[in-house]
Design a protein around this motif. Structure first.
Motif, mmCIF file in Angstrom:
data_model
loop_
_atom_site.group_PDB
_atom_site.id
_atom_site.type_symbol
_atom_site.label_atom_id
_atom_site.label_comp_id
_atom_site.label_asym_id
_atom_site.label_seq_id
_atom_site.Cartn_x
_atom_site.Cartn_y
_atom_site.Cartn_z
ATOM 1 N N ASP A 85 0.811 -1.221 0.000
ATOM 2 C CA ASP A 85 0.000 0.000 0.000
ATOM 3 C C ASP A 85 0.840 1.265 0.000
ATOM 4 O O ASP A 85 0.359 2.338 0.364
ATOM 5 N N ALA A 86 2.090 1.164 -0.412
ATOM 6 C CA ALA A 86 2.962 2.341 -0.475
ATOM 7 C C ALA A 86 2.285 3.421 -1.320
ATOM 8 O O ALA A 86 1.774 3.153 -2.402
ATOM 9 N N GLY A 87 2.250 4.626 -0.794
ATOM 10 C CA GLY A 87 1.637 5.748 -1.508
ATOM 11 C C GLY A 87 0.154 5.928 -1.228
ATOM 12 O O GLY A 87 -0.418 6.964 -1.566
ATOM 13 N N LEU A 88 -0.488 4.950 -0.625
ATOM 14 C CA LEU A 88 -1.936 5.041 -0.404
ATOM 15 C C LEU A 88 -2.303 6.118 0.616
ATOM 16 O O LEU A 88 -3.276 6.851 0.426
ATOM 17 N N ILE A 89 -1.527 6.233 1.683
ATOM 18 C CA ILE A 89 -1.819 7.266 2.683
ATOM 19 C C ILE A 89 -1.772 8.644 2.036
ATOM 20 O O ILE A 89 -2.661 9.470 2.259
ATOM 21 N N GLU A 90 -0.761 8.878 1.209
ATOM 22 C CA GLU A 90 -0.658 10.181 0.540
ATOM 23 C C GLU A 90 -1.800 10.398 -0.459
ATOM 24 O O GLU A 90 -2.241 11.528 -0.663
ATOM 25 N N HIS A 91 -2.285 9.327 -1.062
ATOM 26 C CA HIS A 91 -3.451 9.436 -1.943
ATOM 27 C C HIS A 91 -4.646 9.988 -1.161
ATOM 28 O O HIS A 91 -5.322 10.911 -1.623
ATOM 29 N N PHE A 92 -4.894 9.453 0.012
ATOM 30 C CA PHE A 92 -6.004 9.941 0.843
ATOM 31 C C PHE A 92 -5.745 11.358 1.342
ATOM 32 O O PHE A 92 -6.672 12.158 1.477
ATOM 33 N N ALA A 93 -4.478 11.690 1.594
ATOM 34 C CA ALA A 93 -4.122 13.020 2.094
ATOM 35 C C ALA A 93 -4.370 14.114 1.056
ATOM 36 O O ALA A 93 -4.561 15.277 1.418
ATOM 37 N N GLN A 94 -4.392 13.746 -0.226
ATOM 38 C CA GLN A 94 -4.593 14.746 -1.271
ATOM 39 C C GLN A 94 -5.971 15.398 -1.208
ATOM 40 O O GLN A 94 -6.131 16.532 -1.648
ATOM 41 N N ASN A 95 -6.967 14.696 -0.680
ATOM 42 C CA ASN A 95 -8.315 15.246 -0.616
ATOM 43 C C ASN A 95 -9.002 14.793 0.677
ATOM 44 O O ASN A 95 -9.943 14.002 0.644
ATOM 45 N N PRO A 96 -8.544 15.311 1.814
ATOM 46 C CA PRO A 96 -9.082 14.831 3.087
ATOM 47 C C PRO A 96 -10.569 15.126 3.280
ATOM 48 O O PRO A 96 -11.279 14.319 3.884
ATOM 49 N N VAL A 97 -11.031 16.213 2.752
ATOM 50 C CA VAL A 97 -12.458 16.555 2.909
ATOM 51 C C VAL A 97 -13.320 15.513 2.200
ATOM 52 O O VAL A 97 -14.330 15.048 2.745
ATOM 53 N N HIS A 98 -12.927 15.125 1.004
ATOM 54 C CA HIS A 98 -13.681 14.104 0.271
ATOM 55 C C HIS A 98 -13.771 12.806 1.067
ATOM 56 O O HIS A 98 -14.842 12.222 1.204
ATOM 57 N N TRP A 99 -12.627 12.330 1.594
ATOM 58 C CA TRP A 99 -12.611 11.035 2.271
ATOM 59 C C TRP A 99 -13.393 11.050 3.576
ATOM 60 O O TRP A 99 -13.848 10.002 4.036
ATOM 61 N N VAL A 100 -13.597 12.224 4.148
ATOM 62 C CA VAL A 100 -14.452 12.329 5.334
ATOM 63 C C VAL A 100 -15.917 12.376 4.911
ATOM 64 O O VAL A 100 -16.768 11.740 5.537
ATOM 65 N N THR A 101 -16.223 13.084 3.825
ATOM 66 C CA THR A 101 -17.629 13.228 3.421
ATOM 67 C C THR A 101 -18.233 11.925 2.883
ATOM 68 O O THR A 101 -19.452 11.783 2.872
ATOM 69 N N VAL A 102 -17.411 10.976 2.432
ATOM 70 C CA VAL A 102 -17.954 9.701 1.954
ATOM 71 C C VAL A 102 -18.149 8.703 3.104
ATOM 72 O O VAL A 102 -18.576 7.577 2.875
ATOM 73 N N ARG A 103 -17.846 9.121 4.309
ATOM 74 C CA ARG A 103 -18.051 8.305 5.506
ATOM 75 C C ARG A 103 -19.353 8.750 6.188
ATOM 76 O O ARG A 103 -19.905 9.800 5.861
ATOM 77 N N PRO A 104 -19.823 7.980 7.169
ATOM 78 C CA PRO A 104 -21.006 8.407 7.931
ATOM 79 C C PRO A 104 -20.802 9.801 8.537
ATOM 80 O O PRO A 104 -19.667 10.190 8.856
ATOM 81 N N LEU A 105 -21.897 10.535 8.703
ATOM 82 C CA LEU A 105 -21.831 11.920 9.182
ATOM 83 C C LEU A 105 -21.063 12.084 10.485
ATOM 84 O O LEU A 105 -20.364 13.076 10.674
ATOM 85 N N GLU A 106 -21.180 11.109 11.392
ATOM 86 C CA GLU A 106 -20.505 11.255 12.682
ATOM 87 C C GLU A 106 -18.982 11.285 12.541
ATOM 88 O O GLU A 106 -18.290 11.853 13.379
ATOM 89 N N VAL A 107 -18.452 10.717 11.463
ATOM 90 C CA VAL A 107 -17.006 10.766 11.228
ATOM 91 C C VAL A 107 -16.577 12.218 10.992
ATOM 92 O O VAL A 107 -15.627 12.713 11.598
ATOM 93 N N GLY A 108 -17.292 12.912 10.116
ATOM 94 C CA GLY A 108 -16.978 14.312 9.843
ATOM 95 C C GLY A 108 -17.164 15.195 11.058
ATOM 96 O O GLY A 108 -16.341 16.085 11.325
ATOM 97 N N ARG A 109 -18.238 14.955 11.800
ATOM 98 C CA ARG A 109 -18.479 15.737 13.019
ATOM 99 C C ARG A 109 -17.343 15.541 14.022
ATOM 100 O O ARG A 109 -16.915 16.498 14.671
ATOM 101 N N HIS A 110 -16.880 14.307 14.127
ATOM 102 C CA HIS A 110 -15.806 14.026 15.074
ATOM 103 C C HIS A 110 -14.518 14.752 14.672
ATOM 104 O O HIS A 110 -13.812 15.299 15.518
#
Length: 178
Positions: A85-110
């Motif tokens: 999974d080399a590089g995968l963490i940085e892939h998610f870091a490129q758009n942190p708002v997106h990866w939170v918004t595709v999760r349940p609402l409580e994830v973003g609130r937290h």
């Protein structure tokens, strides 16, 4: 005991015949005495994922003790993950708002309220994966760590410390406060 030793248990889980409750009660796992969060994220969810198994197949699962630890945000900023999974963490870091918004609402609130993840990721002492290694490695929770890195870069609210399950060798484990 390693991941390959659990292949028949993983096959039963794949067939849909095992809920998590039945999975964790299997006699093959009794000796581990791992927290439910770790059993679920490490073995139940990923224990038969090919690349994940390739990265961690040689781990002696019976020698790992898991503790809930507080990790400084700075320590997570450059922490690696498994080779597959080399590089995968940085892939998610490129758009942190997106990866939170595709999760349940409580994830973003937290994230907004506390500046951290809702569920602690799993980190492992790198010397368990590579005897010459040092420090910690992200075992599971690459999206969470990526979101944290992206939020830091974008100067969004991030707490200075974060809880994580940390796996270490039983031989090198000392009691840590929870």
């Amino acid at each position: 005991m390693n991941l390959n030793d659990l292949s028949s248990l993983m096959e039963r889980r794949q067939d849909g015949g095992l809920s998590f409750e039945r999975f964790r009660a299997d006699p093959a796992l009794a000796a581990l005495q791992w927290p439910d969060d770790v059993l679920r994220d490490f073995l139940f969810d990923h224990g038969d994922n090919g690349p994940f198994v390739d990265d961690y197949a040689d781990l002696d699962l019976s020698t790992i003790t898991w503790t809930l630890e507080t990790i400084p945000a700075a320590g997570l900023h450059t922490m690696p993950t498994g080779e597959s999974d080399a590089g995968l963490i940085e892939h998610f870091a490129q758009n942190p708002v997106h990866w939170v918004t595709v999760r349940p609402l409580e994830v973003g609130r937290h994230w907004e309220d506390h500046g951290t993840w809702l569920r602690p990721p799993l980190l492992i002492d790198r010397c368990l994966v590579d005897p010459a290694g040092s420090g910690l490695q992200v075992l599971e929770g690459r999206t969470r760590v990526g979101v944290l890195r992206g939020r830091l870069r974008e100067e969004l609210h991030v707490a200075s410390e974060h809880e994580a399950w940390v796996g270490r060798s039983q031989a090198g484990t000392t009691e840590r406060p929870h």
